[in-house]
Design a protein around this motif. Structure first.
Motif, PDB file in Angstrom:
ATOM      1  N   LEU A 160       0.829  -1.205   0.000  1.00  0.00           N
ATOM      2  CA  LEU A 160       0.000   0.000   0.000  1.00  0.00           C
ATOM      3  C   LEU A 160       0.864   1.256   0.000  1.00  0.00           C
ATOM      4  O   LEU A 160       0.655   2.175  -0.804  1.00  0.00           O
ATOM      5  CB  LEU A 160      -0.921  -0.008   1.221  1.00  0.00           C
ATOM      6  CG  LEU A 160      -1.816   1.233   1.402  1.00  0.00           C
ATOM      7  CD1 LEU A 160      -2.829   1.327   0.267  1.00  0.00           C
ATOM      8  CD2 LEU A 160      -2.532   1.185   2.752  1.00  0.00           C
ATOM      9  N   VAL A 161       1.845   1.311   0.899  1.00  0.00           N
ATOM     10  CA  VAL A 161       2.675   2.507   1.022  1.00  0.00           C
ATOM     11  C   VAL A 161       3.612   2.663  -0.170  1.00  0.00           C
ATOM     12  O   VAL A 161       3.757   3.753  -0.723  1.00  0.00           O
ATOM     13  CB  VAL A 161       3.482   2.478   2.341  1.00  0.00           C
ATOM     14  CG1 VAL A 161       4.394   3.694   2.440  1.00  0.00           C
ATOM     15  CG2 VAL A 161       2.539   2.434   3.535  1.00  0.00           C
ATOM     16  N   ALA A 162       4.261   1.569  -0.571  1.00  0.00           N
ATOM     17  CA  ALA A 162       5.242   1.647  -1.652  1.00  0.00           C
ATOM     18  C   ALA A 162       4.575   1.882  -3.008  1.00  0.00           C
ATOM     19  O   ALA A 162       4.904   2.829  -3.727  1.00  0.00           O
ATOM     20  CB  ALA A 162       6.081   0.375  -1.692  1.00  0.00           C
ATOM     21  N   LEU A 163       3.632   1.032  -3.340  1.00  0.00           N
ATOM     22  CA  LEU A 163       3.007   1.102  -4.666  1.00  0.00           C
ATOM     23  C   LEU A 163       2.034   2.273  -4.771  1.00  0.00           C
ATOM     24  O   LEU A 163       2.202   3.169  -5.616  1.00  0.00           O
ATOM     25  CB  LEU A 163       2.310  -0.225  -4.967  1.00  0.00           C
ATOM     26  CG  LEU A 163       1.806  -0.466  -6.389  1.00  0.00           C
ATOM     27  CD1 LEU A 163       1.708  -1.965  -6.647  1.00  0.00           C
ATOM     28  CD2 LEU A 163       0.433   0.159  -6.645  1.00  0.00           C
ATOM     29  N   ASN A 208      -4.517   9.572 -14.548  1.00  0.00           N
ATOM     30  CA  ASN A 208      -4.794  10.979 -14.833  1.00  0.00           C
ATOM     31  C   ASN A 208      -5.283  11.783 -13.637  1.00  0.00           C
ATOM     32  O   ASN A 208      -5.284  13.009 -13.677  1.00  0.00           O
ATOM     33  CB  ASN A 208      -5.844  11.086 -15.952  1.00  0.00           C
ATOM     34  CG  ASN A 208      -5.313  10.576 -17.276  1.00  0.00           C
ATOM     35  OD1 ASN A 208      -4.155  10.812 -17.613  1.00  0.00           O
ATOM     36  ND2 ASN A 208      -6.145   9.856 -18.020  1.00  0.00           N
ATOM     37  N   GLY A 209      -5.746  11.131 -12.571  1.00  0.00           N
ATOM     38  CA  GLY A 209      -6.268  11.900 -11.446  1.00  0.00           C
ATOM     39  C   GLY A 209      -6.745  11.019 -10.326  1.00  0.00           C
ATOM     40  O   GLY A 209      -6.523   9.800 -10.306  1.00  0.00           O
ATOM     41  N   THR A 210      -7.423  11.643  -9.366  1.00  0.00           N
ATOM     42  CA  THR A 210      -7.871  10.929  -8.176  1.00  0.00           C
ATOM     43  C   THR A 210      -8.891   9.843  -8.487  1.00  0.00           C
ATOM     44  O   THR A 210      -8.964   8.832  -7.795  1.00  0.00           O
ATOM     45  CB  THR A 210      -8.467  11.919  -7.160  1.00  0.00           C
ATOM     46  OG1 THR A 210      -9.499  12.687  -7.812  1.00  0.00           O
ATOM     47  CG2 THR A 210      -7.395  12.878  -6.647  1.00  0.00           C
ATOM     48  N   PHE A 263      -9.980   3.917  -8.543  1.00  0.00           N
ATOM     49  CA  PHE A 263     -10.229   2.644  -9.221  1.00  0.00           C
ATOM     50  C   PHE A 263      -9.114   1.646  -8.917  1.00  0.00           C
ATOM     51  O   PHE A 263      -9.378   0.466  -8.637  1.00  0.00           O
ATOM     52  CB  PHE A 263     -10.335   2.870 -10.729  1.00  0.00           C
ATOM     53  CG  PHE A 263     -10.541   1.609 -11.518  1.00  0.00           C
ATOM     54  CD1 PHE A 263     -11.748   0.931 -11.464  1.00  0.00           C
ATOM     55  CD2 PHE A 263      -9.523   1.101 -12.308  1.00  0.00           C
ATOM     56  CE1 PHE A 263     -11.940  -0.245 -12.185  1.00  0.00           C
ATOM     57  CE2 PHE A 263      -9.706  -0.064 -13.041  1.00  0.00           C
ATOM     58  CZ  PHE A 263     -10.924  -0.738 -12.974  1.00  0.00           C
ATOM     59  N   VAL A 264      -7.865   2.124  -8.938  1.00  0.00           N
ATOM     60  CA  VAL A 264      -6.738   1.241  -8.620  1.00  0.00           C
ATOM     61  C   VAL A 264      -6.825   0.767  -7.173  1.00  0.00           C
ATOM     62  O   VAL A 264      -6.540  -0.390  -6.862  1.00  0.00           O
ATOM     63  CB  VAL A 264      -5.401   1.966  -8.875  1.00  0.00           C
ATOM     64  CG1 VAL A 264      -4.228   1.121  -8.377  1.00  0.00           C
ATOM     65  CG2 VAL A 264      -5.232   2.259 -10.358  1.00  0.00           C
ATOM     66  N   MET A 265      -7.245   1.655  -6.280  1.00  0.00           N
ATOM     67  CA  MET A 265      -7.396   1.284  -4.876  1.00  0.00           C
ATOM     68  C   MET A 265      -8.473   0.212  -4.709  1.00  0.00           C
ATOM     69  O   MET A 265      -8.340  -0.700  -3.880  1.00  0.00           O
ATOM     70  CB  MET A 265      -7.760   2.521  -4.051  1.00  0.00           C
ATOM     71  CG  MET A 265      -7.685   2.303  -2.559  1.00  0.00           C
ATOM     72  SD  MET A 265      -5.993   1.947  -2.028  1.00  0.00           S
ATOM     73  CE  MET A 265      -6.292   1.409  -0.353  1.00  0.00           C
ATOM     74  N   THR A 303      -7.875  -3.497  -3.157  1.00  0.00           N
ATOM     75  CA  THR A 303      -8.692  -4.097  -2.102  1.00  0.00           C
ATOM     76  C   THR A 303      -9.151  -5.494  -2.503  1.00  0.00           C
ATOM     77  O   THR A 303      -9.160  -6.428  -1.689  1.00  0.00           O
ATOM     78  CB  THR A 303      -9.904  -3.204  -1.797  1.00  0.00           C
ATOM     79  OG1 THR A 303      -9.455  -1.891  -1.441  1.00  0.00           O
ATOM     80  CG2 THR A 303     -10.735  -3.778  -0.661  1.00  0.00           C
ATOM     81  N   GLY A 304      -9.537  -5.648  -3.762  1.00  0.00           N
ATOM     82  CA  GLY A 304      -9.940  -6.962  -4.249  1.00  0.00           C
ATOM     83  C   GLY A 304      -8.797  -7.966  -4.204  1.00  0.00           C
ATOM     84  O   GLY A 304      -8.998  -9.138  -3.830  1.00  0.00           O
ATOM     85  N   LEU A 305      -7.585  -7.526  -4.559  1.00  0.00           N
ATOM     86  CA  LEU A 305      -6.424  -8.421  -4.512  1.00  0.00           C
ATOM     87  C   LEU A 305      -6.099  -8.831  -3.073  1.00  0.00           C
ATOM     88  O   LEU A 305      -5.715  -9.977  -2.824  1.00  0.00           O
ATOM     89  CB  LEU A 305      -5.211  -7.736  -5.147  1.00  0.00           C
ATOM     90  CG  LEU A 305      -5.151  -7.724  -6.667  1.00  0.00           C
ATOM     91  CD1 LEU A 305      -3.930  -6.945  -7.146  1.00  0.00           C
ATOM     92  CD2 LEU A 305      -5.123  -9.150  -7.226  1.00  0.00           C
ATOM     93  N   VAL A 306      -6.258  -7.888  -2.148  1.00  0.00           N
ATOM     94  CA  VAL A 306      -6.028  -8.220  -0.743  1.00  0.00           C
ATOM     95  C   VAL A 306      -6.960  -9.348  -0.312  1.00  0.00           C
ATOM     96  O   VAL A 306      -6.558 -10.282   0.397  1.00  0.00           O
ATOM     97  CB  VAL A 306      -6.243  -6.969   0.153  1.00  0.00           C
ATOM     98  CG1 VAL A 306      -6.295  -7.361   1.627  1.00  0.00           C
ATOM     99  CG2 VAL A 306      -5.133  -5.957  -0.087  1.00  0.00           C
ATOM    100  N   ALA A 307      -8.204  -9.287  -0.765  1.00  0.00           N
ATOM    101  CA  ALA A 307      -9.205 -10.274  -0.360  1.00  0.00           C
ATOM    102  C   ALA A 307      -8.871 -11.683  -0.849  1.00  0.00           C
ATOM    103  O   ALA A 307      -9.257 -12.669  -0.215  1.00  0.00           O
ATOM    104  CB  ALA A 307     -10.586  -9.858  -0.869  1.00  0.00           C
ATOM    105  N   ILE A 308      -8.151 -11.793  -1.974  1.00  0.00           N
ATOM    106  CA  ILE A 308      -7.864 -13.118  -2.529  1.00  0.00           C
ATOM    107  C   ILE A 308      -6.393 -13.500  -2.400  1.00  0.00           C
ATOM    108  O   ILE A 308      -5.940 -14.448  -3.045  1.00  0.00           O
ATOM    109  CB  ILE A 308      -8.291 -13.206  -4.010  1.00  0.00           C
ATOM    110  CG1 ILE A 308      -7.486 -12.236  -4.870  1.00  0.00           C
ATOM    111  CG2 ILE A 308      -9.781 -12.959  -4.162  1.00  0.00           C
ATOM    112  CD1 ILE A 308      -7.701 -12.417  -6.368  1.00  0.00           C
ATOM    113  N   SER A 309      -5.645 -12.756  -1.566  1.00  0.00           N
ATOM    114  CA  SER A 309      -4.205 -13.009  -1.452  1.00  0.00           C
ATOM    115  C   SER A 309      -3.803 -13.634  -0.124  1.00  0.00           C
ATOM    116  O   SER A 309      -2.624 -13.656   0.220  1.00  0.00           O
ATOM    117  CB  SER A 309      -3.431 -11.700  -1.661  1.00  0.00           C
ATOM    118  OG  SER A 309      -3.589 -11.223  -2.980  1.00  0.00           O
TER     119      SER A 309
END
Length: 277
Positions: A77-80, A173-175, A180-182, A186-192
């Protein structure tokens, strides 16, 4: 060639100094630190509430089993996301354009960002690990091998995730794009396997989770901080150090090959009129 290398060396040195200054400024800002720590604080509270639950097939606390994965999640989260967010915002406010106007300025700028975000990732990991050590039993924090494993996994994890953050920060391009990336994160966290052993998921989700660094960073953290008996709850019943090194190493190699190309193209597109718009 010698003069060119001297300029690049000077730019890197300036970037290292800039990164250290930014890191110190962030760490002395309570609001900035809390902004990065709060997801892990919430996760710690939830896992502490589940301390009486156990990992299926063992007597080991589910809360303790999740702590290393939470640490790995926070590093990513912090690095990426931190680097992606910084690049996205500073492209828009003209910071990158000013760096571009000086010889090797972009190199120095990115060096500084990488250093500051890597430092933040390590600092936040320590800030979360300290209370976790008091709240959760079963973490192996007293052996040299545990700390050596933690160090190489953390270093390889940062090398795998920081270039991804640089690429995303160059393309978004913006927030709204960051949001969307966040959501995907979150979805990747759920399946990792961060909060619950990945072996409890359907096999097709296990394969998706294993394709991304967050699973392998969490696995490496569990290998460092959990007793060896807990490897039985992992895929293949082992910590899979070789696979962890291979996957994180592959992400690092690809990232460091792609990121400079994307960053150079992004820097060429920056202009005063674009920032003004």
């Amino acid at each position: 060639m010698t003069r060119h290398m001297t300029y690049r060396t000077a730019a890197v040195a300036a970037g290292l100094e800039r990164g250290w200054i930014e890191f110190r400024q962030t760490m002395t800002s309570v609001g900035d630190v809390l902004g990065w720590v709060w997801p892990s604080i919430i996760a710690l509270i939830v896992m502490y509430a589940l301390s009486d639950s156990t990992v299926p097939g063992t007597s080991f606390s589910l809360g303790s089993q999740a702590i290393p994965g939470i640490l790995g999640m926070n590093v990513v989260l912090v690095a990426l996301m931190g680097l992606a967010s910084a690049l996205t915002m500073e492209r828009r406010d003209g910071t990158l354009l000013r760096a571009k106007a000086t010889p090797n300025g972009v190199l120095g700028y990115l060096t500084g960002k990488v250093i500051s975000q890597a430092g933040m990732a390590v600092a936040i990991l320590v800030l979360v690990l300290i209370p976790a050590a008091f709240l959760f039993d079963g973490l192996d924090l007293y052996s040299v091998s545990s700390w050596l494993t933690l160090v190489w996994v953390l270093a390889l994890g940062l090398a795998a995730t920081l270039p991804i953050g640089a690429v995303l920060g160059s393309l978004l391009n913006g927030t709204q794009s960051l949001g969307f990336v966040m959501l995907l994160f979150t979805g990747l966290v759920a399946i990792s396997g961060v909060f619950y052993p990945i072996t409890a998921l359907p096999e097709w989700l296990q394969w998706i989770g294993q394709a991304f660094p967050i699973y392998w960073l969490g696995l490496g953290m569990r290998a460092a901080l959990l007793p060896d008996v807990m490897a039985g709850a992992e895929i293949g019943g082992s910590w899979r150090h070789l696979e962890t090194t291979a996957v994180l190493g592959a992400w690092a190699v690809i990232g460091f090959a792609v990121a400079p190309v994307v960053l150079r193209r992004m820097a060429r597109r920056e202009s005063g009129s674009k920032v003004a718009r």
